[in-house]
Scaffold this motif. Sequence first.
Motif, PDB file in Angstrom:
ATOM      1  N   LEU A  35     -62.114  49.877 -57.891  1.00 57.48           N
ATOM      2  CA  LEU A  35     -63.440  50.264 -57.413  1.00 57.48           C
ATOM      3  C   LEU A  35     -63.346  50.470 -55.909  1.00 57.48           C
ATOM      4  CD1 LEU A  35     -65.614  47.655 -59.327  1.00 57.48           C
ATOM      5  CD2 LEU A  35     -65.295  50.066 -59.903  1.00 57.48           C
ATOM      6  N   GLU A  36     -63.793  51.609 -55.435  1.00 58.97           N
ATOM      7  CA  GLU A  36     -63.716  51.899 -54.007  1.00 58.97           C
ATOM      8  C   GLU A  36     -64.927  51.283 -53.300  1.00 58.97           C
ATOM      9  OE1 GLU A  36     -63.070  56.096 -53.473  1.00 58.97           O
ATOM     10  OE2 GLU A  36     -61.051  55.973 -54.268  1.00 58.97           O
ATOM     11  N   THR A  37     -65.001  49.958 -53.326  1.00 61.05           N
ATOM     12  CA  THR A  37     -66.081  49.257 -52.647  1.00 61.05           C
ATOM     13  C   THR A  37     -65.785  49.227 -51.151  1.00 61.05           C
ATOM     14  OG1 THR A  37     -65.007  47.110 -52.840  1.00 61.05           O
ATOM     15  CG2 THR A  37     -66.473  47.781 -54.657  1.00 61.05           C
ATOM     16  N   PRO A  38     -66.825  49.081 -50.327  1.00 59.66           N
ATOM     17  CA  PRO A  38     -66.583  49.016 -48.883  1.00 59.66           C
ATOM     18  C   PRO A  38     -65.586  47.926 -48.497  1.00 59.66           C
ATOM     19  CG  PRO A  38     -68.912  49.309 -49.313  1.00 59.66           C
ATOM     20  CD  PRO A  38     -68.254  49.071 -50.644  1.00 59.66           C
ATOM     21  N   GLN A  39     -65.669  46.786 -49.153  1.00 64.36           N
ATOM     22  CA  GLN A  39     -64.759  45.697 -48.820  1.00 64.36           C
ATOM     23  C   GLN A  39     -63.311  46.056 -49.173  1.00 64.36           C
ATOM     24  OE1 GLN A  39     -67.418  45.359 -50.907  1.00 64.36           O
ATOM     25  NE2 GLN A  39     -68.877  44.359 -49.535  1.00 64.36           N
ATOM     26  N   ALA A  40     -63.110  46.663 -50.319  1.00 64.40           N
ATOM     27  CA  ALA A  40     -61.763  47.029 -50.751  1.00 64.40           C
ATOM     28  C   ALA A  40     -61.169  48.114 -49.866  1.00 64.40           C
ATOM     29  CB  ALA A  40     -61.781  47.489 -52.207  1.00 64.40           C
ATOM     30  N   VAL A  41     -62.000  49.004 -49.423  1.00 64.19           N
ATOM     31  CA  VAL A  41     -61.529  50.159 -48.662  1.00 64.19           C
ATOM     32  C   VAL A  41     -61.334  49.845 -47.185  1.00 64.19           C
ATOM     33  CG1 VAL A  41     -62.200  52.480 -47.929  1.00 64.19           C
ATOM     34  CG2 VAL A  41     -62.499  51.807 -50.294  1.00 64.19           C
ATOM     35  N   GLU A  42     -62.157  48.985 -46.628  1.00 61.16           N
ATOM     36  CA  GLU A  42     -62.122  48.745 -45.189  1.00 61.16           C
ATOM     37  C   GLU A  42     -60.772  48.220 -44.700  1.00 61.16           C
ATOM     38  OE1 GLU A  42     -62.977  49.067 -41.391  1.00 61.16           O
ATOM     39  OE2 GLU A  42     -64.139  49.909 -43.037  1.00 61.16           O
ATOM     40  N   GLN A  43     -60.134  47.376 -45.465  1.00 66.70           N
ATOM     41  CA  GLN A  43     -58.839  46.850 -45.043  1.00 66.70           C
ATOM     42  C   GLN A  43     -57.801  47.948 -44.875  1.00 66.70           C
ATOM     43  OE1 GLN A  43     -57.955  43.898 -47.994  1.00 66.70           O
ATOM     44  NE2 GLN A  43     -58.980  42.277 -46.841  1.00 66.70           N
ATOM     45  N   VAL A  44     -57.742  48.860 -45.822  1.00 65.65           N
ATOM     46  CA  VAL A  44     -56.740  49.925 -45.706  1.00 65.65           C
ATOM     47  C   VAL A  44     -57.178  50.988 -44.707  1.00 65.65           C
ATOM     48  CG1 VAL A  44     -55.668  49.533 -47.930  1.00 65.65           C
ATOM     49  CG2 VAL A  44     -57.572  51.096 -47.783  1.00 65.65           C
ATOM     50  N   ARG A  45     -58.477  51.171 -44.530  1.00 65.81           N
ATOM     51  CA  ARG A  45     -58.944  52.114 -43.497  1.00 65.81           C
ATOM     52  C   ARG A  45     -58.495  51.673 -42.115  1.00 65.81           C
ATOM     53  NH1 ARG A  45     -65.053  54.038 -45.146  1.00 65.81           N
ATOM     54  NH2 ARG A  45     -64.357  55.907 -46.233  1.00 65.81           N
ATOM     55  N   GLN A  46     -58.486  50.376 -41.875  1.00 64.66           N
ATOM     56  CA  GLN A  46     -58.032  49.877 -40.574  1.00 64.66           C
ATOM     57  C   GLN A  46     -56.580  50.280 -40.326  1.00 64.66           C
ATOM     58  OE1 GLN A  46     -58.819  45.679 -40.452  1.00 64.66           O
ATOM     59  NE2 GLN A  46     -61.031  45.966 -40.354  1.00 64.66           N
ATOM     60  N   ALA A  73     -55.713  59.043 -45.810  1.00 62.48           N
ATOM     61  CA  ALA A  73     -56.130  59.325 -44.438  1.00 62.48           C
ATOM     62  C   ALA A  73     -57.424  58.610 -44.073  1.00 62.48           C
ATOM     63  CB  ALA A  73     -56.269  60.825 -44.208  1.00 62.48           C
ATOM     64  N   GLY A  74     -57.630  57.446 -44.652  1.00 60.14           N
ATOM     65  CA  GLY A  74     -58.827  56.676 -44.355  1.00 60.14           C
ATOM     66  C   GLY A  74     -60.075  57.167 -45.058  1.00 60.14           C
ATOM     67  N   THR A  75     -59.919  58.084 -46.005  1.00 57.07           N
ATOM     68  CA  THR A  75     -61.077  58.614 -46.726  1.00 57.07           C
ATOM     69  C   THR A  75     -61.035  58.164 -48.183  1.00 57.07           C
ATOM     70  OG1 THR A  75     -59.957  60.667 -47.368  1.00 57.07           O
ATOM     71  CG2 THR A  75     -61.162  60.682 -45.266  1.00 57.07           C
ATOM     72  N   THR A  76     -62.208  57.971 -48.754  1.00 60.75           N
ATOM     73  CA  THR A  76     -62.313  57.632 -50.166  1.00 60.75           C
ATOM     74  C   THR A  76     -62.441  58.909 -50.978  1.00 60.75           C
ATOM     75  OG1 THR A  76     -64.720  57.523 -50.098  1.00 60.75           O
ATOM     76  CG2 THR A  76     -63.520  55.468 -49.625  1.00 60.75           C
ATOM     77  N   THR A  77     -62.412  58.762 -52.276  1.00 58.27           N
ATOM     78  CA  THR A  77     -62.599  59.915 -53.157  1.00 58.27           C
ATOM     79  C   THR A  77     -63.937  60.586 -52.849  1.00 58.27           C
ATOM     80  OG1 THR A  77     -61.328  58.764 -54.854  1.00 58.27           O
ATOM     81  CG2 THR A  77     -62.658  60.636 -55.576  1.00 58.27           C
ATOM     82  N   ARG A  78     -64.974  59.792 -52.686  1.00 62.20           N
ATOM     83  CA  ARG A  78     -66.311  60.326 -52.385  1.00 62.20           C
ATOM     84  C   ARG A  78     -66.334  61.031 -51.026  1.00 62.20           C
ATOM     85  NH1 ARG A  78     -71.245  56.559 -53.353  1.00 62.20           N
ATOM     86  NH2 ARG A  78     -71.038  57.466 -55.406  1.00 62.20           N
ATOM     87  N   ASP A  79     -65.681  60.437 -50.025  1.00 65.29           N
ATOM     88  CA  ASP A  79     -65.603  61.074 -48.698  1.00 65.29           C
ATOM     89  C   ASP A  79     -64.988  62.466 -48.805  1.00 65.29           C
ATOM     90  OD1 ASP A  79     -66.533  58.702 -47.457  1.00 65.29           O
ATOM     91  OD2 ASP A  79     -64.488  58.025 -46.998  1.00 65.29           O
TER      92      ASP A  79
END
Length: 95
Positions: A35-46, A73-79
């Motif tokens: 699930l591309e939740t903000p919490q899951a994604v934020e760590q790898v975005r950093q 590249a710091g983007t999710t599927t939705r981005d």
Amino acid sequence: MSSRRWKEKQVREPSWMEQALCARVGDPDDWHPTLETPQAVEQVRQICRTCPARIPCLEDVLTRRTPLTGVWAGTTTRDREHLLALVDAAQNTAA
């Protein structure tokens, strides 16, 4: 060129992947959360924010126009869906 060598050449990773931090840091599953939740994604975005391959990675994933899941590249599927919709709208306006 033999068919085997041709196939090997076709599946090689883009050259930017050699510099990509995601290839060297963390668990590969971190880059493809269920699930591309903000919490899951934020760590790898950093990590993506400091990656030397961020721009070619984004160019590659947007050029493919295939539904690649996970963080690229710091983007999710939705981005990326949103970015591609903006590009398509701009191209249709310009046409």
